[in-house]
Every structure is written in C-alpha cells, then in structure tokens.
Design a protein around this motif. Structure first.
Motif, PDB file in Angstrom:
ATOM      1  N   VAL A  69       0.829  -1.202   0.000  1.00  0.00           N
ATOM      2  CA  VAL A  69       0.000   0.000   0.000  1.00  0.00           C
ATOM      3  C   VAL A  69       0.867   1.257   0.000  1.00  0.00           C
ATOM      4  CG1 VAL A  69      -1.662   1.342   1.350  1.00  0.00           C
ATOM      5  CG2 VAL A  69      -1.983  -1.126   1.081  1.00  0.00           C
ATOM      6  N   LEU A  70       1.924   1.274   0.809  1.00  0.00           N
ATOM      7  CA  LEU A  70       2.794   2.447   0.869  1.00  0.00           C
ATOM      8  C   LEU A  70       3.476   2.688  -0.479  1.00  0.00           C
ATOM      9  CD1 LEU A  70       4.457   2.062   4.386  1.00  0.00           C
ATOM     10  CD2 LEU A  70       2.600   3.597   3.738  1.00  0.00           C
ATOM     11  N   ALA A  71       3.950   1.613  -1.086  1.00  0.00           N
ATOM     12  CA  ALA A  71       4.621   1.756  -2.379  1.00  0.00           C
ATOM     13  C   ALA A  71       3.651   2.207  -3.461  1.00  0.00           C
ATOM     14  CB  ALA A  71       5.271   0.423  -2.773  1.00  0.00           C
ATOM     15  N   GLY A  72       2.414   1.731  -3.386  1.00  0.00           N
ATOM     16  CA  GLY A  72       1.454   2.043  -4.424  1.00  0.00           C
ATOM     17  C   GLY A  72       0.871   3.438  -4.333  1.00  0.00           C
ATOM     18  N   TYR A  73       0.643   3.918  -3.109  1.00  0.00           N
ATOM     19  CA  TYR A  73      -0.018   5.212  -2.939  1.00  0.00           C
ATOM     20  C   TYR A  73       0.936   6.354  -2.600  1.00  0.00           C
ATOM     21  CZ  TYR A  73      -4.503   2.789  -3.060  1.00  0.00           C
ATOM     22  OH  TYR A  73      -5.590   2.044  -3.449  1.00  0.00           O
ATOM     23  N   GLN A  74       2.152   6.038  -2.159  1.00  0.00           N
ATOM     24  CA  GLN A  74       3.163   7.062  -1.873  1.00  0.00           C
ATOM     25  C   GLN A  74       2.608   8.186  -0.979  1.00  0.00           C
ATOM     26  OE1 GLN A  74       6.663   7.292  -3.426  1.00  0.00           O
ATOM     27  NE2 GLN A  74       6.102   5.128  -3.262  1.00  0.00           N
ATOM     28  N   PRO A  75       2.155   7.854   0.230  1.00  0.00           N
ATOM     29  CA  PRO A  75       1.534   8.885   1.071  1.00  0.00           C
ATOM     30  C   PRO A  75       2.541   9.922   1.570  1.00  0.00           C
ATOM     31  CG  PRO A  75       1.843   6.867   2.317  1.00  0.00           C
ATOM     32  CD  PRO A  75       2.162   6.528   0.888  1.00  0.00           C
ATOM     33  N   ASP A  76       2.012  11.130   1.788  1.00  0.00           N
ATOM     34  CA  ASP A  76       2.792  12.205   2.403  1.00  0.00           C
ATOM     35  C   ASP A  76       2.622  12.216   3.908  1.00  0.00           C
ATOM     36  OD1 ASP A  76       3.667  13.745  -0.097  1.00  0.00           O
ATOM     37  OD2 ASP A  76       1.497  13.583  -0.372  1.00  0.00           O
TER      38      ASP A  76
END
Length: 366
Positions: A69-76
């Motif tokens: 999920v982190l890799a896919g959405y790249q959250p700030d």
C-alpha cells in the motif's frame, strides 16, 4: 494537495477524519482498515464515491500488505488510528489488543520507516507519521482540579490502555532512534455520529429506544471529558498541518461530566426528541439500571488542552449540550446504520461473512 493514509479509517474516529479530509480539503485519502467488528464501510458512504478516496482492506499486522500500500499510494502523511479500543473487551480478551495496538503499530512503524528512507528531497522532508492515542494511557485523576498534560507520567489501568501506552512509546522510540518524523496526540472521550453501539452514549440511546435497561457501572460517578468527534477530526488535521515534529498535543473537549449525568441528559433529550416511548415505559430515566463496576475502572479523566489551543489555535466548536443534541438527532435519523450493526448484516453484506457482530456488552465503555 497531499496523499493521506488513514489506518482504521472505517472506524468511529477514523471515518470522521476521512469525511473531514474529503469534504473540507483538496487532499487525497486512502483508508487502510481490516474491517474488524468495529469497522464499517457504511460510515464512509458519503465520501466513498469521491475520486480522491480509495480503500484498502489490509490488516496493519501484515507487513507485506502494508508495504504494498505504501509503495502504491506514496503517502505524504500516515494518520494511525487503527486500534482495538473497548476496555471491557480488553479485560475479557487482551490478546487482540496486544496484536493490533502493539504488534500492528510496530509493523506499521517499520513499514513507514523503510518507505520514508526511500523518499528524497521535499517529499522526504515533509513526510509525517501521526500517531493518535488516548488519555487513558495516563491512568486516572483523583483530585477535582488536576488535568492530564503532555508531560503527565503514564500509568495505564487496563490491557487496552497499557497497549496504547506501548504504542505511544514505540512511536516516540522510532522517532528518536531512526529519525522517523512523528507527532503524537492524546484525546479525551469522543462521541458523535457513527459511534459504534457498544460504547456508552450510543448504547444508551439505542437501548432506551428499545425499552431496554440502561446499564450504568457502580454509582455512575466516573468523570470523563467529552470531545465531539468532528472537533477531534479538525484538531487532528490542525496537528498534521501546523504541528511540530517530535511534539505531543493533548486534545480535549472541556466537557467534564459524570457518567450518570450523561445518561440522564440522554434521557431528557429523548423525552423531547422521541416522545413515543416503547410499551411499558413511562419515562426513559426509569430504565437506568446499576450494574457491578468493572475491574480497574478509572475514576476521572480530564485533558489540559492549553498547548494545542495556545500553539496551534485549535479549540472545540461544540459544547457538550450542542454536541450531545446533534448526536441524539443523528442516531434517531440514521437507524438503518445502527440496526445493520445490531443484526450483523453490515458485516455479511460487505465482507461476505455469515456470522453476526458481537452484541453490545452489558455495560459500556465511556
């Protein structure tokens, strides 16, 4: 415009945060929630069709899924609200609280750390891990004037509060040891729309409408500081946008009430707003029933929210009187939402599960 990742975003406070972000900002939001018994996608129905909203059914204890999920959405920004939160359940079965609140927070912190280390430039400098916690980590207060501050020593009383205290310590340790940008908030008791029916205020409303007993622990003298959930959501966004990395902010409602006062207020409002009572009920307050107190029940919580008010300019907009009225009206106008929970259909329809949700406990956590 930023990408927010909200864990536990289908829960009570988490869904309020998500609704605030979609309805009052231009940011994108991805909700990460395993949809345990307290997670309900119906609480996100008003924003689910937004092009800025995404949902991932993921357990934060599952590291590979979190990494994906982190890799896919790249959250700030990660706003971590996923937690088991019911004190009575923690007393009866503490293992779930250890797994989600401690192990899950560890897995999320490690995933966030490794993701953050891959970032560069402004994206890395602006990243934030916001850990949302509770005032219950401080134990209780016995005086009438004392309040919890950001420096109050931890003294948790239940498996739930001990697991949340552990997660607070983990978040701060990952900041000090690894440099992960972390901010921590501790809030008082929340109430408002979409509150899961096992908690005190919604349980009293629902039981009263059904003519069932309104169970109150002991003499009902336990004191809590009540915070309207939409005020809390606004406070959390204020911390994310204006707070200082490494700081802790207490968030309170300035609304101390004894539990028995809360129940009596609900009865008064229902007399006005739902005068057609169930058969055999003369007054709603006649349904109030005293039950044996639970083990380790904290006497008083009270938050000193001076820091967030002074440094970030946040104050609650709702008084207890205005917020509790809005809450009762919401539960009267949204009976399908809570009836689906009571009969378990909210789980079957959304998760394809056959079993029903556990019923509300005999008495409720505040």
């Amino acid at each position: 415009m930023k990408q927010f990742l909200v864990t536990g975003g289908a829960g009570f406070i988490g869904s309020a945060v998500v609704r605030f972000l979609i309805e009052h900002t231009h940011h994108h939001v991805v909700v990460v929630d395993k949809l345990s018994y307290a997670g309900n996608l119906a609480s996100l129905a008003t924003v689910a069709d937004s092009p800025r909203f995404a949902f991932e059914q993921v357990d934060i204890c599952q590291r590979a899924a979190v990494d994906r999920v982190l890799a896919g959405y790249q959250p700030d920004c990660i706003m971590h609200l996923a937690a088991e939160s019911h004190v009575d359940r923690s007393i009866d079965g503490p293992i779930a609280f250890i797994e989600t609140n401690i192990v899950g927070t560890y897995q999320l912190l490690e995933a966030a750390r490794h993701y953050w280390q891959t970032l560069e430039g402004k994206k890395k400098n602006d990243f934030l891990f916001h850990h949302i916690s509770t005032d219950e980590v401080f134990g209780d207060l016995h005086g009438v004037e004392d309040k919890f501050t950001e420096t109050t020593p931890y003294a948790p009383s239940s498996p739930y509060s001990a697991s949340k205290a552990s997660s607070d310590h983990l978040a701060r340790a990952w900041m000090r040891t690894y440099g992960l940008p972390v901010v921590v908030t501790n809030c008082s008791n929340n109430y408002g729309p979409y509150h899961f029916p096992e908690k005190l205020i919604p349980l009293m409303i629902i039981n009263a409408l059904a003519g069932k007993p309104l169970p109150v622990y002991g003499n009902g003298g336990q004191i809590r500081d009540w915070l309207y959930v939409d005020d809390h959501a606004r406070a959390l966004y204020t911390v994310v946008t204006a707070g200082v990395v490494g700081e802790t902010y207490n968030i309170g409602g300035h609304n101390e009430r004894r539990n028995i006062e809360v129940v009596e207020t609900l009865c008064e409002l229902l007399e006005e707003l739902a005068p057609n009572k169930p058969a055999g009920v003369s007054q709603y307050r006649d349904l109030i029933t005293r039950v044996a107190d639970r083990p380790g029940h904290d006497l008083r919580y009270a938050i000193d929210a001076a820091k967030i008010e002074r440094e970030l300019g946040w104050r609650p907009q709702e008084t207890f009187e205005s917020g509790i009225r809005k809450t009762v009206i919401w539960f009267l106008n949204h009976q399908t939402w809570w009836r689906d929970i009571l009969d378990g259909s909210y789980r079957g329809e959304r998760l394809g599960l056959a079993e029903s949700s556990p019923p509300p406990s005999a008495a409720a956590k505040e």
